[in-house]
Design an enzyme around this catalytic site. Structure first.
Site, PDB file in Angstrom:
ATOM      1  N   ASP A  18       0.840  -1.212   0.000  1.00 33.89           N
ATOM      2  CA  ASP A  18       0.000   0.000   0.000  1.00 33.89           C
ATOM      3  C   ASP A  18       0.870   1.256   0.000  1.00 33.89           C
ATOM      4  OD1 ASP A  18      -2.385   1.353  -0.062  1.00 33.89           O
ATOM      5  OD2 ASP A  18      -2.803   1.140   2.082  1.00 33.89           O
ATOM      6  N   ASN A  66     -11.028  -2.672  -5.693  1.00 28.49           N
ATOM      7  CA  ASN A  66     -10.220  -1.735  -6.482  1.00 28.49           C
ATOM      8  C   ASN A  66     -10.808  -1.422  -7.862  1.00 28.49           C
ATOM      9  OD1 ASN A  66      -7.069  -2.970  -5.089  1.00 28.49           O
ATOM     10  ND2 ASN A  66      -8.217  -1.135  -4.512  1.00 28.49           N
TER      11      ASN A  66
HETATM   12  C1  IPE Z   1      -5.618  -2.828  -0.323  1.00 26.62           C
HETATM   13  O1  IPE Z   1      -5.248  -1.510  -0.449  1.00 26.62           O
HETATM   14  C2  IPE Z   1      -5.583  -3.503  -1.662  1.00 26.62           C
HETATM   15  C3  IPE Z   1      -4.254  -3.708  -2.227  1.00 26.62           C
HETATM   16  C4  IPE Z   1      -3.108  -3.403  -1.669  1.00 26.62           C
HETATM   17  C5  IPE Z   1      -4.243  -4.341  -3.514  1.00 26.62           C
HETATM   18  P1  IPE Z   1      -6.324  -0.343  -0.619  1.00 26.62           P
HETATM   19  O2  IPE Z   1      -5.547   0.917  -0.735  1.00 26.62           O
HETATM   20  O3  IPE Z   1      -7.258  -0.662  -1.717  1.00 26.62           O
HETATM   21  O4  IPE Z   1      -7.122  -0.429   0.759  1.00 26.62           O
HETATM   22  P2  IPE Z   1      -7.997   0.672   1.517  1.00 26.62           P
HETATM   23  O5  IPE Z   1      -9.027   1.138   0.549  1.00 26.62           O
HETATM   24  O6  IPE Z   1      -7.072   1.778   1.918  1.00 26.62           O
HETATM   25  O7  IPE Z   1      -8.541  -0.039   2.708  1.00 26.62           O
HETATM   26  C1  IPE Z   2      -1.585   0.159  -3.377  1.00 26.39           C
HETATM   27  O1  IPE Z   2      -1.365   1.519  -3.429  1.00 26.39           O
HETATM   28  C2  IPE Z   2      -1.789  -0.436  -4.738  1.00 26.39           C
HETATM   29  C3  IPE Z   2      -3.153  -0.877  -5.034  1.00 26.39           C
HETATM   30  C4  IPE Z   2      -4.157  -0.837  -4.193  1.00 26.39           C
HETATM   31  C5  IPE Z   2      -3.410  -1.398  -6.344  1.00 26.39           C
HETATM   32  P1  IPE Z   2      -2.559   2.558  -3.422  1.00 26.39           P
HETATM   33  O2  IPE Z   2      -2.906   2.897  -4.818  1.00 26.39           O
HETATM   34  O3  IPE Z   2      -3.679   2.078  -2.592  1.00 26.39           O
HETATM   35  O4  IPE Z   2      -1.855   3.813  -2.724  1.00 26.39           O
HETATM   36  P2  IPE Z   2      -2.531   4.845  -1.734  1.00 26.39           P
HETATM   37  O5  IPE Z   2      -3.137   4.076  -0.601  1.00 26.39           O
HETATM   38  O6  IPE Z   2      -3.557   5.594  -2.512  1.00 26.39           O
HETATM   39  O7  IPE Z   2      -1.401   5.707  -1.281  1.00 26.39           O
HETATM   40 MG    MG Z   3      -4.165   2.287  -0.632  1.00 26.85          MG
END
Ligand code: IPE
Ligand code: IPE
Ligand code: MG
Length: 247
Positions: A18, A66
Site C-alpha cells: 500500500d 479496487n
Molecule cells: C488494499 O489496499 C488492496 C491492495 C493493496 C491491492 P487499498 O488501498 O485498496 O485499501 P484501503 O481502501 O485503503 O482499505
Molecule cells: C496500493 O497503493 C496499490 C493498489 C491498491 C493497487 P494505493 O494505490 O492504494 O496507494 P494509496 O493508498 O492511494 O497511497
Molecule cells: Mg491504498
C-alpha cells in the site's frame, strides 16, 4: 525445536502493498507513476524474500474493491500487470519460483489471463519457492466461493454435511494448497486488513510499517522479520505451556 532466542525465518509472508498513490502525490506525479515504482519494488522484494529463505510470499496486488477506482487507474494497473508478467517470466524461471494466484482471475482482462496462464504453466514444476499474487481478491468473495463449492460437493455426495469442519471447508478456499501466512506486513501506515486473507491470518503475526510500498526494500523486509522474531506465537496457550512443549 529451535531455542528461544534463535531467529526464525517465516515460511510464508503476506504483504498488503500500500501507498503507491501517496508516494506519487508527494512528488506531484500521477498515481500511475506510483504503481510503476511499486512494480519495481515487487521484483526487489521477491528476490530478497528468496535470498532470506522465505518459501512463500503472497502479494495483495488488486482487490475486488479496487475496480471502483477511476477507469484510467484500473486500466493502468491491468497494463502494468501484463508488463510485469511478461518481464518477470525469465526471472522466475531462472530462480525456480512458481507463480500461483488467488482471487477471481477469470474476471481479469483476457490478455492478462493469457499471461498469467503462460507464467503459471512455465513455473508449475517448481516446489522450493512460491510467489502468490492476490488478483481481484477479496476474503469475503473467497468465503462465498468456497461455501458454494462446498455445498455443491455435499449435493454431489463427495462431502458429508455431518463432516463439516474448518479443515474440510478450507480445502475449498483459493488457498487450499498454500500454508497460512506466518507474518502479515502492511506498508504505508494503514493498520487494517482491507478484505485480505481474513481466515488465513487468524494466527498470523502482523507488522505495520509507515514506509510507502515504492520505498520498501530488503532492509524493511528484514526489519519486519526482526519484529516477527520478537513475538511469541501462543495460539491460545500460555507461555508456560509453550516452554514445556519446546523442551
Ligand atoms: C488494499 O489496499 C488492496 C491492495 C493493496 C491491492 P487499498 O488501498 O485498496 O485499501 P484501503 O481502501 O485503503 O482499505
Ligand atoms: C496500493 O497503493 C496499490 C493498489 C491498491 C493497487 P494505493 O494505490 O492504494 O496507494 P494509496 O493508498 O492511494 O497511497
Ligand atoms: Mg491504498
Amino acid at each position: 525445536m529451535p531455542s528461544e532466542n534463535s531467529a526464525q525465518i517465516p515460511q510464508h509472508i503476506a504483504i498488503i502493498m500500500d501507498g503507491n498513490g501517496r508516494w506519487a502525490k508527494q512528488r506531484g506525479l500521477p498515481r500511475l507513476e506510483g504503481h510503476r515504482r511499486g512494480v519495481e519494488t515487487v521484483r526487489t522484494v521477491v528476490d530478497a524474500a528468496r535470498e532470506l529463505g522465505i518459501r512463500y510470499i503472497t502479494l495483495y496486488a488488486f482487490s475486488v474493491e479496487n475496480w471502483k477506482r477511476p477507469t484510467e487507474e484500473v486500466s493502468g494497473l491491468m497494463g502494468l500487470l501484463d508488463y510485469f508478467l511478461k518481464r518477470e517470466l525469465n526471472n522466475l524461471i531462472k530462480n525456480k519460483v512458481r507463480l500461483l494466484t488467488i482471487g477471481r482471475t477469470d474476471q481479469l482482462p483476457a490478455n492478462v489471463q493469457r499471461e498469467l496462464n503462460r507464467v503459471k504453466e512455465a513455473t508449475k514444476e517448481f516446489t522450493e519457492w512460491t510467489l502468490v499474487l492476490a488478483l481481484n481478491y477479496g476474503a469475503r468473495t473467497e468465503v462465498a466461493d468456497a461455501a458454494k463449492a462446498y455445498a455443491a460437493a455435499v449435493q454431489a455426495g463427495t462431502e458429508k454435511l455431518d463432516d463439516a469442519s474448518w479443515e474440510n471447508f478450507a480445502r475449498y478456499l483459493y488457498t487450499a494448497d498454500i500454508p497460512e501466512p506466518d507474518l502479515l506486513v502492511r506498508t504505508s501506515g494503514e493498520q487494517r486488513m482491507s478484505n485480505f486473507l481474513l481466515m488465513q491470518c487468524a494466527y498470523s503475526e502482523m507488522v505495520f510499517t509507515p514506509v510507502l510500498w515504492p520505498d520498501f526494500g530488503k532492509d524493511d523486509l528484514q526489519a519486519a522479520i526482526d519484529e516477527y522474531n520478537k513475538r511469541e506465537r501462543r495460539y491460545g496457550l500460555t507461555t508456560e505451556q509453550l516452554k514445556s512443549v519446546s523442551k
